[in-house]
Design a protein around this motif. Structure first.
Motif, PDB file in Angstrom:
ATOM      1  N   VAL A  78      15.132  -0.074  19.411  1.00 27.97           N
ATOM      2  CA  VAL A  78      14.147   0.979  19.143  1.00 27.97           C
ATOM      3  C   VAL A  78      14.033   1.224  17.638  1.00 27.97           C
ATOM      4  N   VAL A  79      15.150   1.244  16.947  1.00 25.69           N
ATOM      5  CA  VAL A  79      15.127   1.470  15.498  1.00 25.69           C
ATOM      6  C   VAL A  79      14.469   0.291  14.793  1.00 25.69           C
ATOM      7  N   LEU A  80      14.767  -0.915  15.250  1.00 23.94           N
ATOM      8  CA  LEU A  80      14.157  -2.092  14.631  1.00 23.94           C
ATOM      9  C   LEU A  80      12.652  -2.139  14.895  1.00 23.94           C
ATOM     10  N   ALA A  81      12.244  -1.814  16.111  1.00 26.42           N
ATOM     11  CA  ALA A  81      10.807  -1.780  16.419  1.00 26.42           C
ATOM     12  C   ALA A  81      10.121  -0.695  15.591  1.00 26.42           C
ATOM     13  N   ALA A  82      10.770   0.460  15.468  1.00 25.18           N
ATOM     14  CA  ALA A  82      10.212   1.546  14.660  1.00 25.18           C
ATOM     15  C   ALA A  82      10.132   1.148  13.189  1.00 25.18           C
ATOM     16  N   SER A  83      11.101   0.367  12.718  1.00 30.38           N
ATOM     17  CA  SER A  83      11.065  -0.108  11.336  1.00 30.38           C
ATOM     18  C   SER A  83       9.867  -1.019  11.110  1.00 30.38           C
ATOM     19  N   ALA A  84       9.597  -1.881  12.086  1.00 24.25           N
ATOM     20  CA  ALA A  84       8.433  -2.762  11.973  1.00 24.25           C
ATOM     21  C   ALA A  84       7.149  -1.943  11.950  1.00 24.25           C
ATOM     22  N   ILE A  85       7.044  -0.977  12.844  1.00 17.13           N
ATOM     23  CA  ILE A  85       5.848  -0.125  12.883  1.00 17.13           C
ATOM     24  C   ILE A  85       5.728   0.674  11.586  1.00 17.13           C
ATOM     25  N   GLY A  86       6.867   1.169  11.094  1.00 23.42           N
ATOM     26  CA  GLY A  86       6.859   1.908   9.828  1.00 23.42           C
ATOM     27  C   GLY A  86       6.389   1.046   8.666  1.00 23.42           C
ATOM     28  N   ALA A  87       6.797  -0.229   8.654  1.00 22.19           N
ATOM     29  CA  ALA A  87       6.356  -1.141   7.598  1.00 22.19           C
ATOM     30  C   ALA A  87       4.846  -1.327   7.660  1.00 22.19           C
ATOM     31  N   GLY A  88       4.322  -1.462   8.868  1.00 24.10           N
ATOM     32  CA  GLY A  88       2.871  -1.603   9.019  1.00 24.10           C
ATOM     33  C   GLY A  88       2.131  -0.349   8.601  1.00 24.10           C
ATOM     34  N   LEU A  89       2.648   0.800   9.018  1.00 25.43           N
ATOM     35  CA  LEU A  89       2.018   2.070   8.652  1.00 25.43           C
ATOM     36  C   LEU A  89       2.041   2.285   7.141  1.00 25.43           C
ATOM     37  N   ALA A  90       3.129   1.869   6.498  1.00 24.35           N
ATOM     38  CA  ALA A  90       3.235   2.044   5.045  1.00 24.35           C
ATOM     39  C   ALA A  90       2.107   1.337   4.321  1.00 24.35           C
ATOM     40  N   MET A  91       1.696   0.200   4.835  1.00 25.02           N
ATOM     41  CA  MET A  91       0.668  -0.579   4.154  1.00 25.02           C
ATOM     42  C   MET A  91      -0.711   0.063   4.225  1.00 25.02           C
ATOM     43  N   ILE A  92      -0.894   1.039   5.105  1.00 26.51           N
ATOM     44  CA  ILE A  92      -2.176   1.737   5.164  1.00 26.51           C
ATOM     45  C   ILE A  92      -2.436   2.456   3.836  1.00 26.51           C
ATOM     46  N   ALA A  93      -1.387   2.692   3.066  1.00 21.96           N
ATOM     47  CA  ALA A  93      -1.549   3.311   1.749  1.00 21.96           C
ATOM     48  C   ALA A  93      -2.433   2.459   0.834  1.00 21.96           C
ATOM     49  N   GLY A  94      -2.632   1.199   1.182  1.00 25.76           N
ATOM     50  CA  GLY A  94      -3.496   0.327   0.394  1.00 25.76           C
ATOM     51  C   GLY A  94      -4.960   0.714   0.435  1.00 25.76           C
ATOM     52  N   ILE A  95      -5.324   1.624   1.326  1.00 26.44           N
ATOM     53  CA  ILE A  95      -6.719   2.068   1.390  1.00 26.44           C
ATOM     54  C   ILE A  95      -7.121   2.736   0.077  1.00 26.44           C
ATOM     55  N   GLY A  96      -6.254   3.595  -0.431  1.00 28.21           N
ATOM     56  CA  GLY A  96      -6.563   4.342  -1.655  1.00 28.21           C
ATOM     57  C   GLY A  96      -6.824   3.459  -2.864  1.00 28.21           C
ATOM     58  N   PRO A  97      -5.871   2.557  -3.195  1.00 30.19           N
ATOM     59  CA  PRO A  97      -6.124   1.691  -4.353  1.00 30.19           C
ATOM     60  C   PRO A  97      -7.371   0.829  -4.198  1.00 30.19           C
ATOM     61  N   GLY A  98      -7.624   0.350  -2.992  1.00 29.02           N
ATOM     62  CA  GLY A  98      -8.819  -0.482  -2.796  1.00 29.02           C
ATOM     63  C   GLY A  98     -10.093   0.276  -3.103  1.00 29.02           C
ATOM     64  N   ILE A  99     -10.177   1.499  -2.614  1.00 31.00           N
ATOM     65  CA  ILE A  99     -11.373   2.311  -2.869  1.00 31.00           C
ATOM     66  C   ILE A  99     -11.454   2.673  -4.351  1.00 31.00           C
ATOM     67  N   GLY A 100     -10.331   3.125  -4.919  1.00 29.71           N
ATOM     68  CA  GLY A 100     -10.319   3.531  -6.322  1.00 29.71           C
ATOM     69  C   GLY A 100     -10.639   2.392  -7.266  1.00 29.71           C
ATOM     70  N   GLN A 101     -10.065   1.229  -7.010  1.00 27.21           N
ATOM     71  CA  GLN A 101     -10.323   0.087  -7.878  1.00 27.21           C
ATOM     72  C   GLN A 101     -11.763  -0.397  -7.737  1.00 27.21           C
ATOM     73  N   GLY A 102     -12.282  -0.337  -6.526  1.00 30.33           N
ATOM     74  CA  GLY A 102     -13.684  -0.712  -6.330  1.00 30.33           C
ATOM     75  C   GLY A 102     -14.619   0.254  -7.040  1.00 30.33           C
ATOM     76  N   TYR A 103     -14.252   1.522  -7.006  1.00 29.84           N
ATOM     77  CA  TYR A 103     -15.056   2.528  -7.708  1.00 29.84           C
ATOM     78  C   TYR A 103     -15.070   2.223  -9.208  1.00 29.84           C
ATOM     79  N   ALA A 104     -13.888   1.899  -9.743  1.00 29.19           N
ATOM     80  CA  ALA A 104     -13.804   1.553 -11.170  1.00 29.19           C
ATOM     81  C   ALA A 104     -14.626   0.304 -11.480  1.00 29.19           C
ATOM     82  N   ALA A 105     -14.573  -0.681 -10.591  1.00 26.65           N
ATOM     83  CA  ALA A 105     -15.356  -1.905 -10.798  1.00 26.65           C
ATOM     84  C   ALA A 105     -16.846  -1.596 -10.771  1.00 26.65           C
TER      85      ALA A 105
END
Length: 179
Positions: A103-130
């Motif tokens: 359960v902890v290992l599965a949650a770690s995998a899900i947590g790793a995937g969820l962490a990457m959702i933070a990439g939404i912000g830089p993508g939008i911000g960098q595109g705005y700058a471009a």
């Protein structure tokens, strides 16, 4: 509520540990790719601003397009980070062979995937700058190098949250502090 929690716990305890970890990894890989939303929005904004700049000043169109392409490439990095994490989880997941509670290992995998959702912000911000860089070069093509320099510096700063997310995802996958 206690009955539901017990039922879930029984299900998790009676499920094959590899199946549980791999299913968590599959969910996480899909969640991680949610980070592609940011670059998609950001690059679309940049392309729109470049097209607008070309329409306003056709003579500066070449320079505006170059700025847009450079900026859009940088805006894609958070999506690439998410892709790397998703591929690791799908093809080379280090959690599958690790000893510990499934359960902890599965949650770690899900947590790793969820962490990457933070990439939404830089993508939008960098595109705005471009987009703004493309717009500025369309208006003043002679200032292209200064505008690009300023745009890239701003995009580098905007990328930090995507890098933080990548670090957390890699820690959850390779250095899992819970064991």
């Amino acid at each position: 509520m206690d009955g539901l929690f017990e039922m879930i716990l029984n299900f998790l305890n009676n499920t094959d540990r590899f199946a549980l970890i791999l299913s968590g990894s599959a969910i996480a890989a899909g969640l991680a790719m949610g980070a592609g939303i940011g670059p998609g929005i950001g690059q679309g904004f940049a392309a729109g601003k470049a097209a607008e700049a070309v329409g306003n000043n056709p003579e500066g169109g070449r320079q505006a397009t170059i700025v847009m392409l450079l900026g859009a490439a940088v805006a894609e990095t958070s999506g690439i980070f998410a892709l790397v994490i998703a591929i690791i989880m799908l093809f080379a997941n280090p959690l599958v062979s690790r000893e510990g509670t499934a359960v902890v290992l599965a949650a770690s995998a899900i947590g790793a995937g969820l962490a990457m959702i933070a990439g939404i912000g830089p993508g939008i911000g960098q595109g705005y700058a471009a987009g703004k860089g493309s717009e500025a070069v369309g208006k003043r093509p002679k200032l292209q190098s200064q505008i690009i320099r300023t745009m890239l510096l701003g995009q580098a700063v905007a990328q930090t949250t995507g890098i933080y997310a990548l670090i957390i995802a890699l820690i959850l996958l390779f250095v899992n502090i819970f064991f």
